[in-house]
Design a protein around this motif. Structure first.
Motif, PDB file in Angstrom:
ATOM      1  N   ARG A  38       2.274   3.393  -3.933  1.00  0.00           N
ATOM      2  CA  ARG A  38       2.277   4.812  -3.619  1.00  0.00           C
ATOM      3  C   ARG A  38       1.753   5.036  -2.202  1.00  0.00           C
ATOM      4  NH1 ARG A  38      -2.441   6.873  -7.836  1.00  0.00           N
ATOM      5  NH2 ARG A  38      -4.257   6.014  -6.695  1.00  0.00           N
ATOM      6  N   GLN A  39       2.160   6.149  -1.644  1.00  0.00           N
ATOM      7  CA  GLN A  39       1.735   6.498  -0.298  1.00  0.00           C
ATOM      8  C   GLN A  39       1.499   7.994  -0.218  1.00  0.00           C
ATOM      9  OE1 GLN A  39       4.360   5.149   2.839  1.00  0.00           O
ATOM     10  NE2 GLN A  39       2.721   5.242   4.344  1.00  0.00           N
ATOM     11  N   ALA A  40       0.260   8.354   0.048  1.00  0.00           N
ATOM     12  CA  ALA A  40      -0.110   9.754   0.230  1.00  0.00           C
ATOM     13  C   ALA A  40       0.032  10.108   1.707  1.00  0.00           C
ATOM     14  CB  ALA A  40      -1.538   9.977  -0.245  1.00  0.00           C
ATOM     15  N   PRO A  41       0.173  11.393   2.022  1.00  0.00           N
ATOM     16  CA  PRO A  41       0.320  11.810   3.422  1.00  0.00           C
ATOM     17  C   PRO A  41      -0.833  11.314   4.289  1.00  0.00           C
ATOM     18  CG  PRO A  41       0.842  13.626   1.973  1.00  0.00           C
ATOM     19  CD  PRO A  41       0.296  12.534   1.102  1.00  0.00           C
ATOM     20  N   GLY A  42      -0.491  10.693   5.398  1.00  0.00           N
ATOM     21  CA  GLY A  42      -1.491  10.213   6.328  1.00  0.00           C
ATOM     22  C   GLY A  42      -2.211   8.954   5.912  1.00  0.00           C
ATOM     23  N   GLN A  43      -1.780   8.364   4.811  1.00  0.00           N
ATOM     24  CA  GLN A  43      -2.429   7.153   4.325  1.00  0.00           C
ATOM     25  C   GLN A  43      -1.440   5.995   4.253  1.00  0.00           C
ATOM     26  OE1 GLN A  43      -4.799   7.653   0.787  1.00  0.00           O
ATOM     27  NE2 GLN A  43      -5.466   9.696   1.366  1.00  0.00           N
ATOM     28  N   GLU A  44      -1.978   4.793   4.175  1.00  0.00           N
ATOM     29  CA  GLU A  44      -1.132   3.621   4.067  1.00  0.00           C
ATOM     30  C   GLU A  44      -0.591   3.477   2.643  1.00  0.00           C
ATOM     31  OE1 GLU A  44      -3.270   0.835   7.484  1.00  0.00           O
ATOM     32  OE2 GLU A  44      -3.346   0.263   5.368  1.00  0.00           O
ATOM     33  N   PRO A  88      -5.561  14.826  -9.258  1.00  0.00           N
ATOM     34  CA  PRO A  88      -5.006  15.274  -7.963  1.00  0.00           C
ATOM     35  C   PRO A  88      -4.911  14.134  -6.944  1.00  0.00           C
ATOM     36  CG  PRO A  88      -6.520  16.906  -8.801  1.00  0.00           C
ATOM     37  CD  PRO A  88      -6.618  15.729  -9.735  1.00  0.00           C
ATOM     38  N   GLU A  89      -5.821  13.188  -6.992  1.00  0.00           N
ATOM     39  CA  GLU A  89      -5.789  12.054  -6.060  1.00  0.00           C
ATOM     40  C   GLU A  89      -4.662  11.078  -6.339  1.00  0.00           C
ATOM     41  OE1 GLU A  89      -8.427  13.164  -7.816  1.00  0.00           O
ATOM     42  OE2 GLU A  89      -9.705  11.477  -8.491  1.00  0.00           O
ATOM     43  N   ASP A  90      -3.940  11.274  -7.427  1.00  0.00           N
ATOM     44  CA  ASP A  90      -2.745  10.461  -7.696  1.00  0.00           C
ATOM     45  C   ASP A  90      -1.523  11.013  -6.965  1.00  0.00           C
ATOM     46  OD1 ASP A  90      -3.867  10.187 -11.088  1.00  0.00           O
ATOM     47  OD2 ASP A  90      -3.999   8.646  -9.519  1.00  0.00           O
ATOM     48  N   THR A  91      -1.655  12.161  -6.321  1.00  0.00           N
ATOM     49  CA  THR A  91      -0.545  12.752  -5.594  1.00  0.00           C
ATOM     50  C   THR A  91      -0.087  11.843  -4.468  1.00  0.00           C
ATOM     51  OG1 THR A  91      -1.233  15.020  -6.100  1.00  0.00           O
ATOM     52  CG2 THR A  91       0.144  14.697  -4.140  1.00  0.00           C
ATOM     53  N   ALA A  92       1.201  11.502  -4.476  1.00  0.00           N
ATOM     54  CA  ALA A  92       1.760  10.581  -3.487  1.00  0.00           C
ATOM     55  C   ALA A  92       3.252  10.432  -3.748  1.00  0.00           C
ATOM     56  CB  ALA A  92       1.081   9.212  -3.578  1.00  0.00           C
ATOM     57  N   VAL A  93       3.914   9.757  -2.811  1.00  0.00           N
ATOM     58  CA  VAL A  93       5.267   9.273  -3.063  1.00  0.00           C
ATOM     59  C   VAL A  93       5.136   7.887  -3.698  1.00  0.00           C
ATOM     60  CG1 VAL A  93       7.479   8.613  -2.065  1.00  0.00           C
ATOM     61  CG2 VAL A  93       6.220  10.582  -1.144  1.00  0.00           C
ATOM     62  N   THR A 107       0.308  -7.325  -3.104  1.00  0.00           N
ATOM     63  CA  THR A 107       0.474  -7.007  -1.688  1.00  0.00           C
ATOM     64  C   THR A 107       1.803  -6.310  -1.459  1.00  0.00           C
ATOM     65  OG1 THR A 107       1.637  -9.040  -1.116  1.00  0.00           O
ATOM     66  CG2 THR A 107      -0.778  -9.134  -1.207  1.00  0.00           C
ATOM     67  N   LEU A 108       2.063  -5.966  -0.185  1.00  0.00           N
ATOM     68  CA  LEU A 108       3.305  -5.305   0.175  1.00  0.00           C
ATOM     69  C   LEU A 108       4.457  -6.287   0.392  1.00  0.00           C
ATOM     70  CD1 LEU A 108       1.906  -2.660   2.701  1.00  0.00           C
ATOM     71  CD2 LEU A 108       2.697  -2.241   0.378  1.00  0.00           C
ATOM     72  N   ALA A 109       4.258  -7.561   0.089  1.00  0.00           N
ATOM     73  CA  ALA A 109       5.234  -8.605   0.393  1.00  0.00           C
ATOM     74  C   ALA A 109       6.399  -8.628  -0.590  1.00  0.00           C
ATOM     75  CB  ALA A 109       4.541  -9.953   0.438  1.00  0.00           C
ATOM     76  N   TYR A 110       6.952  -7.473  -0.873  1.00  0.00           N
ATOM     77  CA  TYR A 110       8.138  -7.386  -1.720  1.00  0.00           C
ATOM     78  C   TYR A 110       9.385  -7.285  -0.838  1.00  0.00           C
ATOM     79  CZ  TYR A 110       5.431  -6.761  -5.992  1.00  0.00           C
ATOM     80  OH  TYR A 110       4.602  -6.963  -7.071  1.00  0.00           O
ATOM     81  N   ASP A 111      10.484  -7.801  -1.341  1.00  0.00           N
ATOM     82  CA  ASP A 111      11.709  -7.853  -0.546  1.00  0.00           C
ATOM     83  C   ASP A 111      12.559  -6.596  -0.651  1.00  0.00           C
ATOM     84  OD1 ASP A 111      11.993 -11.274  -1.601  1.00  0.00           O
ATOM     85  OD2 ASP A 111      11.137 -10.493   0.253  1.00  0.00           O
ATOM     86  N   HIS A 112      12.482  -5.943  -1.783  1.00  0.00           N
ATOM     87  CA  HIS A 112      13.371  -4.818  -2.044  1.00  0.00           C
ATOM     88  C   HIS A 112      12.544  -3.609  -2.442  1.00  0.00           C
ATOM     89  CE1 HIS A 112      16.519  -7.823  -1.993  1.00  0.00           C
ATOM     90  NE2 HIS A 112      15.862  -8.496  -2.915  1.00  0.00           N
ATOM     91  N   TRP A 113      12.907  -2.447  -1.887  1.00  0.00           N
ATOM     92  CA  TRP A 113      12.162  -1.214  -2.118  1.00  0.00           C
ATOM     93  C   TRP A 113      13.110  -0.069  -2.447  1.00  0.00           C
ATOM     94  CZ3 TRP A 113       6.801  -0.907  -1.813  1.00  0.00           C
ATOM     95  CH2 TRP A 113       6.159  -2.038  -1.314  1.00  0.00           C
TER      96      TRP A 113
END
Length: 123
Positions: A38-44, A88-93, A107-113
């Motif tokens: 997941r990715q919230a606004p302004g966050q990694e 509310p802190e679960d809000t994200a894409v 980790t982020l080491a996935y090939d397909h998204w």
């Protein structure tokens, strides 16, 4: 060509539940680890949950442990994220991801998204 498509996001209130789905196509996903991020606004982008192929081993971020459950249906090339007691802190894409590996990756080491699905939790 591998394609991942998320669905199930939406606007809910704190304490509600949502179930995200990820539909995979383009190949047979045997021996693939599958994850949710997941990715919230302004966050990694951050790890949420992952599930392995071999024995269905699961991994969770501490922030969602006990509230979220990842599962997969190999016959349908689908995997899911059941989210309960949303905050509310679960809000994200939320993004699903896949990688041809026996490991259960945090980790982020996935090939397909996938393209992501918005989850918004109001207080």
């Amino acid at each position: 060509q591998v394609q991942l498509v998320e669905s199930g996001g939406g606007l809910v209130q704190a304490g509600d539940s949502l179930r995200l789905s990820c539909a995979a196509s383009g190949r047979t996903f045997s021996y693939y680890a599958m994850g949710w991020f997941r990715q919230a606004p302004g966050q990694e982008r951050e790890f949420v949950a992952a599930i392995g192929w071999i024995d269905g081993t699961t991994r969770y971020a501490d922030s969602v442990k006990g509230r979220f459950t990842i599962s997969r249906d190999n016959a349908k090339n689908m995997w899911y994220l059941q989210m309960n007691s949303l905050k509310p802190e679960d809000t994200a894409v939320y993004y699903c991801a896949a990688k041809h590996t026996a490991l259960v990756l945090r980790t982020l080491a996935y090939d397909h998204w996938g393209q992501g699905t918005q989850v918004t939790v109001s207080s």
